[in-house]
Write an enzyme that holds these catalytic residues in place. Structure first.
Site, mmCIF file in Angstrom:
data_model
loop_
_atom_site.group_PDB
_atom_site.id
_atom_site.type_symbol
_atom_site.label_atom_id
_atom_site.label_comp_id
_atom_site.label_asym_id
_atom_site.label_seq_id
_atom_site.Cartn_x
_atom_site.Cartn_y
_atom_site.Cartn_z
ATOM 1 N N ASP A 35 0.844 -1.064 0.197
ATOM 2 C CA ASP A 35 0.078 0.089 -0.025
ATOM 3 C C ASP A 35 0.878 1.244 0.211
ATOM 4 O OD1 ASP A 35 -2.920 -1.156 0.244
ATOM 5 O OD2 ASP A 35 -1.990 -1.897 2.197
ATOM 6 N N ASP A 176 -9.727 -7.027 -0.621
ATOM 7 C CA ASP A 176 -8.772 -6.552 0.522
ATOM 8 C C ASP A 176 -9.663 -5.906 1.484
ATOM 9 O OD1 ASP A 176 -7.019 -4.985 1.382
ATOM 10 O OD2 ASP A 176 -6.596 -3.545 -0.011
#
Length: 228
Positions: A35, A176
């Site tokens: 991320d 996710d």
């Protein structure tokens, strides 16, 4: 039910055990999820292209970069240079630049992914859905680890499977957010291809990454047995 692929979210790993954990996971996982947050698209700042370079020094496992940023065009060139295997951008910031970004990534022989927040409907990506290599469905609000799982996001995973089958699209479907023993069964029923594993599903299970991995597999397979 599809064969599951696992992608650990490295922002939730124990960074003081970075090399040991990556070395073990290299033998078991299908990809790494990294991320990058800019503090604007979401109110947090996490990993960076530099971090990707450190992973690539000790791993040949494919890397999927999740850009949680307001201006993805500022990041694409650097990620292409580093060689992130997947570059994934939120649909919410792609209006007016979607085709340009997709072409830029594909022209570099890399793969392009699009990410949908829990509130974002699949219709938003209909114009270019046939061009993307992966679609990530956020099953939590983005930006922080440990967010509450949002059950109704699973319907988008089911819808994407139907669309893929009807139209012979080539994208992978990824989920996710909060993938763990409490949610594995209902996620498996929806049927994504890729499960992103964070602290509650992998890194926080045990001090040992090896024990954590085996515990995760046991939880996952137990949930699978409840469905079969």
């Amino acid at each position: 039910m599809v064969n599951a692929k696992f992608s650990p979210s490295l922002m939730t790993m124990d960074l003081d055990k970075f090399k040991d954990q990556i070395t073990f996971l290299n033998k078991h996982v299908d990809s790494y999820h990294i991320d990058i947050m800019d503090g604007h698209f979401v109110p947090n700042i996490t990993l960076s292209p530099w971090f990707i370079e450190q992973v690539k020094r000790i791993s040949s496992v494919p890397i999927s970069t999740h850009l949680m940023v307001t201006n993805p065009t500022q990041w694409i060139d650097q990620l292409i240079k580093i060689g992130s295997d997947y570059i994934c951008v939120h649909a919410e910031v792609m209006n007016g630049i979607a085709y340009r970004l997709i072409n830029q990534v594909h022209n570099a022989n890399l793969k392009f992914g699009v990410v949908l927040n829990p509130e974002t409907k699949i219709d938003v990506i209909t114009p270019y859905i046939d061009l993307v290599d992966k679609i990530t469905i956020m099953t939590v609000d983005p930006g922080f680890a440990g967010e509450k799982f949002i059950d109704n996001t699973l319907e988008k995973i089911r819808e994407l499977r139907v669309l893929r089958n009807i139209n012979n699209f080539g994208y992978l479907i990824e989920m996710d957010g909060s993938s763990n023993k409490n949610t594995f069964e209902k996620i498996q029923k929806a049927g994504p291809d890729i499960y992103i594993l964070g602290r509650s599903g992998l890194f926080g299970l045990n001090e040992s990454i090896e024990e954590s991995w085996h515990e995760m597999l046991e939880d996952f397979n137990k949930a699978k047995s409840q469905i079969l």
